[in-house]
Every structure is written in C-alpha cells, then in structure tokens.
Scaffold this active site. Sequence first.
Site, PDB file in Angstrom:
ATOM      1  N   ALA A   1       0.836  -1.203   0.000  1.00  0.00           N
ATOM      2  CA  ALA A   1       0.000   0.000   0.000  1.00  0.00           C
ATOM      3  C   ALA A   1       0.867   1.247   0.000  1.00  0.00           C
ATOM      4  CB  ALA A   1      -0.922   0.004   1.220  1.00  0.00           C
ATOM      5  N   ASP A   2       0.334   2.303  -0.586  1.00  0.00           N
ATOM      6  CA  ASP A   2       0.969   3.603  -0.531  1.00  0.00           C
ATOM      7  C   ASP A   2      -0.122   4.654  -0.469  1.00  0.00           C
ATOM      8  OD1 ASP A   2       3.600   5.035  -0.670  1.00  0.00           O
ATOM      9  OD2 ASP A   2       2.485   6.079  -2.248  1.00  0.00           O
TER      10      ASP A   2
END
Length: 187
Positions: free
Chosen positions: A68-69
Amino acid sequence: MRSVILASESPRRRELMNISGIPFSCASPKIEEHLDLSNGIEEGVMKLAKEKAEAVYESHGGYLVIGADTIVVIGDEILGKPKDSEDARRMLRLLSGKTHKVITGVALVNQEVHETFYEVTDVTFCELSDQEIDDYIKSREHYDKAGSYAIQGKGMMFVKRIEGDYANVVGLPMCHLVHELKKYVEE
C-alpha cells in the site's frame, strides 16, 4: 483465512489489519520509494504499492502480499511525508480551510495474483490558526504522515468533514481490501 503478509511496518496499517481479524504478518519492503506520475496519480500510487508488494513477495514467496501507498493531494500538489517541521507547517497551512484528497493505492501479489486498486477519500479541514499548527507540530504527531497529520490522532480536531472511507485516510481502505481478499484467501 490463511495468513497474508502486509508489506509495511506502519503501526496504523497494522492496527487496521488487527481490527479486521485477518491473520497476517508484516515485512518491510526494501525498495527506494519513487512515485511515478507519468500515467497519473492513481496509477502512480498503485504502481508503488505493487513494487512494495513484489519486493516482499520475492523474499516471502508462497504468501499473498498486500502492498500500500498513501498520498495526500490538494489541487495539483502531492503532499507526502514532511521532510521536517517547517515542511509540515507549510502542508498544514495549505490544507487549512480546504478540501483535499487522500489516495491509497493497494496491490495484492503472489504467484497467481497481481491485482491493484485505489481508494479516494475527500477530507475537509477547518481553518487552522498558526497557534494550532504550532501546537500540533510540537506534538510530533505529524512525523512520518502523508500530509503531515494523523486523522486517528490529534489531527482529527482539524477535520470538518470526510467523504469516503475513513480507514483509507488512516492508510488502508479496509472495506475494499477485505472484499478483494475474500476472492483469494480461503476461509
């Protein structure tokens, strides 16, 4: 459910995963983070999330890896993690009294799965005084947070309105993520 690996050491993402009840472990992706905007912001955060997941999958094969970012976007400016207190102060002044977007790209990766998606949440801040910003900076809560605030902490006092997934602003769009995980993780 079988265990998955979260490609993150973020305490906020770990807490969200703990709440979900999905068995998981964490591994830190060993990559140099670079947001490639050549195909747009959403594509860029999904690509970076995928790079994180792939890096962890290379050393932990056999498991489904979640990468995730999260970024904050106001107008045409992307607000990542602040470099220092002055940068955090600048970001909070920029967000004051305005609506911004929190975009999280997510990737699910293993030998068979290479899926990416993103979630967007609109967050509106109330007007912030210089004193409120300075007091918040002194709390050091801004450190290591996209946009220089933590909605799950003292930063919640800045939030006038939210449209979309609250957990997305914390760092993982849990409703969307859990729905996607059900496709790949056996009960």
